[in-house]
Scaffold this motif. Structure first.
Motif, PDB file in Angstrom:
ATOM      1  N   ALA A 215     -12.930   0.447  -7.769  1.00  0.00           N
ATOM      2  CA  ALA A 215     -12.747   0.809  -6.360  1.00  0.00           C
ATOM      3  C   ALA A 215     -13.238   2.231  -6.090  1.00  0.00           C
ATOM      4  O   ALA A 215     -13.869   2.490  -5.060  1.00  0.00           O
ATOM      5  N   ALA A 216     -12.977   3.149  -7.008  1.00  0.00           N
ATOM      6  CA  ALA A 216     -13.434   4.535  -6.840  1.00  0.00           C
ATOM      7  C   ALA A 216     -14.958   4.587  -6.824  1.00  0.00           C
ATOM      8  O   ALA A 216     -15.559   5.316  -6.018  1.00  0.00           O
ATOM      9  N   ALA A 217     -15.604   3.816  -7.685  1.00  0.00           N
ATOM     10  CA  ALA A 217     -17.067   3.783  -7.714  1.00  0.00           C
ATOM     11  C   ALA A 217     -17.618   3.170  -6.429  1.00  0.00           C
ATOM     12  O   ALA A 217     -18.637   3.640  -5.891  1.00  0.00           O
ATOM     13  N   GLN A 218     -16.959   2.141  -5.922  1.00  0.00           N
ATOM     14  CA  GLN A 218     -17.419   1.508  -4.688  1.00  0.00           C
ATOM     15  C   GLN A 218     -17.346   2.467  -3.511  1.00  0.00           C
ATOM     16  O   GLN A 218     -18.210   2.443  -2.634  1.00  0.00           O
ATOM     17  N   LYS A 219     -16.336   3.331  -3.509  1.00  0.00           N
ATOM     18  CA  LYS A 219     -16.243   4.342  -2.455  1.00  0.00           C
ATOM     19  C   LYS A 219     -17.420   5.309  -2.521  1.00  0.00           C
ATOM     20  O   LYS A 219     -17.780   5.924  -1.526  1.00  0.00           O
ATOM     21  N   GLN A 220     -18.017   5.441  -3.719  1.00  0.00           N
ATOM     22  CA  GLN A 220     -19.183   6.306  -3.897  1.00  0.00           C
ATOM     23  C   GLN A 220     -20.487   5.533  -3.730  1.00  0.00           C
ATOM     24  O   GLN A 220     -21.559   6.048  -4.021  1.00  0.00           O
TER      25      GLN A 220
ATOM     26  N   LEU B 143     -19.845  -0.653 -11.018  1.00  0.00           N
ATOM     27  CA  LEU B 143     -20.112   0.389 -12.008  1.00  0.00           C
ATOM     28  C   LEU B 143     -20.258  -0.207 -13.400  1.00  0.00           C
ATOM     29  O   LEU B 143     -21.101   0.225 -14.183  1.00  0.00           O
ATOM     30  N   PHE B 144     -19.450  -1.235 -13.722  1.00  0.00           N
ATOM     31  CA  PHE B 144     -19.523  -1.867 -15.045  1.00  0.00           C
ATOM     32  C   PHE B 144     -20.914  -2.443 -15.291  1.00  0.00           C
ATOM     33  O   PHE B 144     -21.423  -2.391 -16.410  1.00  0.00           O
ATOM     34  N   LEU B 145     -21.554  -2.970 -14.247  1.00  0.00           N
ATOM     35  CA  LEU B 145     -22.879  -3.573 -14.416  1.00  0.00           C
ATOM     36  C   LEU B 145     -23.993  -2.535 -14.385  1.00  0.00           C
ATOM     37  O   LEU B 145     -24.996  -2.677 -15.079  1.00  0.00           O
ATOM     38  N   THR B 146     -23.834  -1.490 -13.576  1.00  0.00           N
ATOM     39  CA  THR B 146     -24.909  -0.513 -13.431  1.00  0.00           C
ATOM     40  C   THR B 146     -24.841   0.625 -14.444  1.00  0.00           C
ATOM     41  O   THR B 146     -25.872   1.128 -14.874  1.00  0.00           O
ATOM     42  N   GLN B 147     -23.632   1.038 -14.805  1.00  0.00           N
ATOM     43  CA  GLN B 147     -23.446   2.118 -15.776  1.00  0.00           C
ATOM     44  C   GLN B 147     -22.297   1.745 -16.715  1.00  0.00           C
ATOM     45  O   GLN B 147     -21.223   2.347 -16.679  1.00  0.00           O
ATOM     46  N   PRO B 148     -22.513   0.748 -17.564  1.00  0.00           N
ATOM     47  CA  PRO B 148     -21.413   0.242 -18.395  1.00  0.00           C
ATOM     48  C   PRO B 148     -20.794   1.291 -19.317  1.00  0.00           C
ATOM     49  O   PRO B 148     -19.582   1.272 -19.534  1.00  0.00           O
ATOM     50  N   LEU B 149     -21.581   2.201 -19.839  1.00  0.00           N
ATOM     51  CA  LEU B 149     -21.013   3.212 -20.731  1.00  0.00           C
ATOM     52  C   LEU B 149     -20.090   4.154 -19.963  1.00  0.00           C
ATOM     53  O   LEU B 149     -18.979   4.451 -20.415  1.00  0.00           O
ATOM     54  N   LEU B 150     -20.514   4.614 -18.792  1.00  0.00           N
ATOM     55  CA  LEU B 150     -19.668   5.493 -17.979  1.00  0.00           C
ATOM     56  C   LEU B 150     -18.384   4.763 -17.588  1.00  0.00           C
ATOM     57  O   LEU B 150     -17.282   5.309 -17.704  1.00  0.00           O
ATOM     58  N   PHE B 151     -18.507   3.533 -17.126  1.00  0.00           N
ATOM     59  CA  PHE B 151     -17.342   2.731 -16.760  1.00  0.00           C
ATOM     60  C   PHE B 151     -16.386   2.632 -17.947  1.00  0.00           C
ATOM     61  O   PHE B 151     -15.183   2.861 -17.826  1.00  0.00           O
ATOM     62  N   SER B 152     -16.925   2.319 -19.110  1.00  0.00           N
ATOM     63  CA  SER B 152     -16.107   2.142 -20.308  1.00  0.00           C
ATOM     64  C   SER B 152     -15.479   3.444 -20.768  1.00  0.00           C
ATOM     65  O   SER B 152     -14.338   3.458 -21.239  1.00  0.00           O
ATOM     66  N   GLU B 153     -16.192   4.553 -20.630  1.00  0.00           N
ATOM     67  CA  GLU B 153     -15.621   5.857 -20.979  1.00  0.00           C
ATOM     68  C   GLU B 153     -14.433   6.181 -20.076  1.00  0.00           C
ATOM     69  O   GLU B 153     -13.415   6.701 -20.541  1.00  0.00           O
TER      70      GLU B 153
ATOM     71  N   GLN C 273     -12.182 -15.380  -8.158  1.00  0.00           N
ATOM     72  CA  GLN C 273     -13.033 -14.197  -8.094  1.00  0.00           C
ATOM     73  C   GLN C 273     -12.634 -13.385  -6.867  1.00  0.00           C
ATOM     74  O   GLN C 273     -12.130 -13.930  -5.887  1.00  0.00           O
ATOM     75  N   ASP C 274     -12.862 -12.079  -6.923  1.00  0.00           N
ATOM     76  CA  ASP C 274     -12.599 -11.219  -5.777  1.00  0.00           C
ATOM     77  C   ASP C 274     -13.539 -10.020  -5.829  1.00  0.00           C
ATOM     78  O   ASP C 274     -14.505 -10.019  -6.596  1.00  0.00           O
ATOM     79  N   ASN C 275     -13.237  -9.003  -5.045  1.00  0.00           N
ATOM     80  CA  ASN C 275     -14.121  -7.852  -4.921  1.00  0.00           C
ATOM     81  C   ASN C 275     -14.313  -7.109  -6.235  1.00  0.00           C
ATOM     82  O   ASN C 275     -15.379  -6.545  -6.479  1.00  0.00           O
ATOM     83  N   GLU C 276     -13.298  -7.074  -7.089  1.00  0.00           N
ATOM     84  CA  GLU C 276     -13.416  -6.376  -8.369  1.00  0.00           C
ATOM     85  C   GLU C 276     -13.654  -7.330  -9.531  1.00  0.00           C
ATOM     86  O   GLU C 276     -14.076  -6.915 -10.593  1.00  0.00           O
ATOM     87  N   ARG C 277     -13.345  -8.607  -9.372  1.00  0.00           N
ATOM     88  CA  ARG C 277     -13.544  -9.597 -10.432  1.00  0.00           C
ATOM     89  C   ARG C 277     -14.758 -10.450 -10.051  1.00  0.00           C
ATOM     90  O   ARG C 277     -14.649 -11.387  -9.287  1.00  0.00           O
ATOM     91  N   TYR C 278     -15.880 -10.091 -10.595  1.00  0.00           N
ATOM     92  CA  TYR C 278     -17.133 -10.754 -10.239  1.00  0.00           C
ATOM     93  C   TYR C 278     -17.507 -11.861 -11.217  1.00  0.00           C
ATOM     94  O   TYR C 278     -18.412 -12.651 -10.956  1.00  0.00           O
ATOM     95  N   GLU C 279     -16.829 -11.951 -12.357  1.00  0.00           N
ATOM     96  CA  GLU C 279     -17.215 -12.907 -13.396  1.00  0.00           C
ATOM     97  C   GLU C 279     -16.889 -14.341 -12.978  1.00  0.00           C
ATOM     98  O   GLU C 279     -15.884 -14.594 -12.334  1.00  0.00           O
TER      99      GLU C 279
END
Length: 180
Positions: A40-45, A50-60, A129-135
């Motif tokens: 949600a914080a990434a979506q506001k930005q 974020l998990f799909l576009t920058q998985p390492l940052l998301f995971s960190e 599925q929802d806004n944060e659960r895309y799988e």
């Protein structure tokens, strides 16, 4: 008091957060899943996933948050502390995506151990599925396999929680804990 760290894991949409919320309503100390907050914080930005576009940052960010939850629990004086997902989940998801990650991920898994780990299986009837659960449900089943492998690689014994109502599942978890 030596608080027992109780972990509830499973792929997306298996009912973990629902159980954590109910356990908390029953007076248990619980730490909630933080990936929705990070997403949600990434979506506001302006970053949709974020998990799909920058998985390492998301995971960190997840790793940092889960380690903080682990450390915060050290200050508590309760019999059980329940967690919605654990530190090894971060490595499992990185393995799922095939992305490389630094040794600090493995070290965090080795240095922060949970006492009991319950696993919920993918359950098509409750999956949404929802806004944060895309799988998709099929992806959730694949993620489940990566979670099992990751936790087994870190020498966790997984206790399967049977399908059932929220109260039946919680009763299973609490009864299991009484008998350990």
């Amino acid at each position: 008091m030596n608080t027992k760290r109780i972990l509830i894991i499973g792929g997306p949409g298996t009912g973990k957060s629902t159980l954590i919320t109910e356990l908390e309503q029953q007076g248990h100390t619980c730490f909630h899943e933080i990936s929705r907050e990070v997403t949600a914080a990434a979506q506001k930005q302006g970053i949709e996933q974020l998990f799909l576009t920058q998985p390492l940052l998301f995971s960190e960010l997840l790793l940092k948050g889960r380690i903080q939850q682990f450390e915060d629990a050290k200050q508590l004086n309760v019999a059980y502390t329940f967690y919605d997902r654990g530190i090894p989940d971060v490595a499992a998801y990185m393995d799922y995506t095939g992305d490389e990650y630094p040794d600090m991920f493995r070290e965090a898994c080795e240095n922060h151990r949970y006492d009991v780990t319950f696993i919920l299986a993918p359950w098509k009837e409750i999956y949404a599925q929802d806004n944060e659960r895309y799988e998709s449900f099929e992806q959730a089943e694949t993620i489940q396999k990566y979670l099992i492998t990751a936790y087994e690689n870190y020498n966790y014994s997984l206790i399967n929680v049977p399908f059932g109502s929220v109260s039946e599942r919680i009763e299973f978890i609490l009864n299991t804990l009484k008998n350990l």
